[in-house]
Design a protein around this motif. Sequence first.
Motif, PDB file in Angstrom:
ATOM      1  N   MET A 155      34.971  46.803  46.707  1.00  0.00           N
ATOM      2  CA  MET A 155      35.353  47.161  45.787  1.00  0.00           C
ATOM      3  C   MET A 155      36.728  46.451  44.400  1.00  0.00           C
ATOM      4  O   MET A 155      36.574  47.252  43.249  1.00  0.00           O
ATOM      5  CB  MET A 155      36.136  48.674  45.526  1.00  0.00           C
ATOM      6  CG  MET A 155      34.602  49.558  46.478  1.00  0.00           C
ATOM      7  SD  MET A 155      33.549  50.132  45.392  1.00  0.00           S
ATOM      8  CE  MET A 155      32.139  50.019  46.441  1.00  0.00           C
ATOM      9  N   GLU A 156      37.029  45.766  45.123  1.00  0.00           N
ATOM     10  CA  GLU A 156      38.199  45.043  44.646  1.00  0.00           C
ATOM     11  C   GLU A 156      37.373  43.789  43.014  1.00  0.00           C
ATOM     12  O   GLU A 156      38.122  43.597  42.384  1.00  0.00           O
ATOM     13  CB  GLU A 156      38.829  44.238  45.437  1.00  0.00           C
ATOM     14  CG  GLU A 156      40.166  44.578  46.047  1.00  0.00           C
ATOM     15  CD  GLU A 156      40.643  43.166  47.584  1.00  0.00           C
ATOM     16  OE1 GLU A 156      40.447  42.313  47.377  1.00  0.00           O
ATOM     17  OE2 GLU A 156      41.810  44.454  48.148  1.00  0.00           O
ATOM     18  N   THR A 157      36.193  43.532  43.514  1.00  0.00           N
ATOM     19  CA  THR A 157      35.276  43.020  42.981  1.00  0.00           C
ATOM     20  C   THR A 157      34.631  43.590  42.173  1.00  0.00           C
ATOM     21  O   THR A 157      33.495  43.592  41.328  1.00  0.00           O
ATOM     22  CB  THR A 157      34.896  42.038  43.143  1.00  0.00           C
ATOM     23  OG1 THR A 157      33.942  42.115  44.153  1.00  0.00           O
ATOM     24  CG2 THR A 157      36.263  40.838  43.453  1.00  0.00           C
ATOM     25  N   VAL A 158      34.715  45.725  41.565  1.00  0.00           N
ATOM     26  CA  VAL A 158      33.500  45.770  40.899  1.00  0.00           C
ATOM     27  C   VAL A 158      34.142  46.738  39.995  1.00  0.00           C
ATOM     28  O   VAL A 158      34.848  47.082  39.821  1.00  0.00           O
ATOM     29  CB  VAL A 158      33.291  47.271  42.177  1.00  0.00           C
ATOM     30  CG1 VAL A 158      32.354  48.635  41.304  1.00  0.00           C
ATOM     31  CG2 VAL A 158      32.473  46.589  42.849  1.00  0.00           C
ATOM     32  N   ASP A 159      33.290  47.100  39.032  1.00  0.00           N
ATOM     33  CA  ASP A 159      33.842  47.343  37.416  1.00  0.00           C
ATOM     34  C   ASP A 159      34.105  49.249  37.502  1.00  0.00           C
ATOM     35  O   ASP A 159      34.840  49.181  37.544  1.00  0.00           O
ATOM     36  CB  ASP A 159      33.375  46.855  36.756  1.00  0.00           C
ATOM     37  CG  ASP A 159      33.195  45.191  36.564  1.00  0.00           C
ATOM     38  OD1 ASP A 159      34.414  44.576  36.167  1.00  0.00           O
ATOM     39  OD2 ASP A 159      31.955  44.553  35.928  1.00  0.00           O
ATOM     40  N   SER A 196      46.847  46.751  44.568  1.00  0.00           N
ATOM     41  CA  SER A 196      46.710  45.408  44.004  1.00  0.00           C
ATOM     42  C   SER A 196      47.191  45.500  42.482  1.00  0.00           C
ATOM     43  O   SER A 196      47.071  44.258  41.844  1.00  0.00           O
ATOM     44  CB  SER A 196      44.935  45.656  44.090  1.00  0.00           C
ATOM     45  OG  SER A 196      43.230  45.181  44.334  1.00  0.00           O
ATOM     46  N   SER A 197      47.010  47.000  41.487  1.00  0.00           N
ATOM     47  CA  SER A 197      47.705  46.918  40.485  1.00  0.00           C
ATOM     48  C   SER A 197      49.182  46.229  40.795  1.00  0.00           C
ATOM     49  O   SER A 197      50.012  45.503  39.447  1.00  0.00           O
ATOM     50  CB  SER A 197      47.997  47.954  40.015  1.00  0.00           C
ATOM     51  OG  SER A 197      46.310  48.885  39.704  1.00  0.00           O
ATOM     52  N   SER A 202      43.080  42.799  39.670  1.00  0.00           N
ATOM     53  CA  SER A 202      42.433  43.874  39.548  1.00  0.00           C
ATOM     54  C   SER A 202      42.705  44.799  38.549  1.00  0.00           C
ATOM     55  O   SER A 202      42.306  45.957  37.815  1.00  0.00           O
ATOM     56  CB  SER A 202      41.899  45.077  40.645  1.00  0.00           C
ATOM     57  OG  SER A 202      41.636  43.775  41.433  1.00  0.00           O
ATOM     58  N   ARG A 203      43.596  43.781  37.493  1.00  0.00           N
ATOM     59  CA  ARG A 203      43.946  44.929  36.294  1.00  0.00           C
ATOM     60  C   ARG A 203      43.174  44.184  34.857  1.00  0.00           C
ATOM     61  O   ARG A 203      43.017  42.920  35.059  1.00  0.00           O
ATOM     62  CB  ARG A 203      45.458  44.669  35.915  1.00  0.00           C
ATOM     63  CG  ARG A 203      45.897  45.932  37.124  1.00  0.00           C
ATOM     64  CD  ARG A 203      48.074  46.058  36.643  1.00  0.00           C
ATOM     65  NE  ARG A 203      48.264  46.706  35.547  1.00  0.00           N
ATOM     66  CZ  ARG A 203      48.209  47.871  35.537  1.00  0.00           C
ATOM     67  NH1 ARG A 203      48.248  48.483  36.304  1.00  0.00           N
ATOM     68  NH2 ARG A 203      48.345  48.067  34.743  1.00  0.00           N
TER      69      ARG A 203
END
Length: 261
Positions: A155-159, A196-197, A202-203
């Motif tokens: 999910m780190e690269t899911v929008d 991540s934030s 991922s921001r």
Amino acid sequence: MSFNESFNPSASSSSQQGGEAQYSASLTGNRGESPEEVLQHRKQDFRTLWRARRRELDPADRAGQSAELTSTILDWYLPRAQHRRVAAVLSYGAEPDTGPLLEALHGAGVEVLVPITEPERQLSWTAWHPGVEVARSSVAPIDEPVGERLGVETMETVDLVLVPAQAVDTRGFRLGQGGGYYDRFLAALYRQRSASSTSGASRTDVTTAPDAGPAPLAVPVTVAVVFRHELMTRGQVPTSEFDEPVDGAVTADGFTWFGQV
């Protein structure tokens, strides 16, 4: 235009004033000897009620709202797509029909991920495409796509994560099917998103329309997909400490953001 810019204005603030609306005990009664038992009965009765209302929706209205949901999501997402990866829902029964949406996303070059039920009420994710091979789930009475199973780290690269719901209120709390799969997934996702934030990953740069209300600050954004009548005022969905809110909801009328992040 930023991914996180809201597509439509948020719900009217008047629906959130005057304190939280309480779930009416007169609807189901106060069965159970402990507060936990009472809550479980209320949740089940609430779920039964809203399942019935969904089934009773006129087929033409259901199809029309599903088509409008498809165009609304595509119009909002595609201009804002960053990773071009969406986690979506394979609809069943009387749920909003996501089939045309998944096909349109795939046709636009977006990687579509769908959930796989795992033991201990967990979810993994696998790639979906038209004609994908399916097999019966080992833990649930549904057919699921066959493919590599991915964990929450994907999910780190899911929008965008589209989440099923029987109903959702403007706190962001949803009522699902009762298995707890998505609450467990969302809890893990939010832990990952928070980490991540904090690290700056991922921001995105946030650009919010002047009257659009709060927009999510981190990705992926979690959004419940419901029919118009299933977006409810604040506090109407009965909840427990284990229930996880979503960032927003989408109906045929557009997106509503709840300001969770």
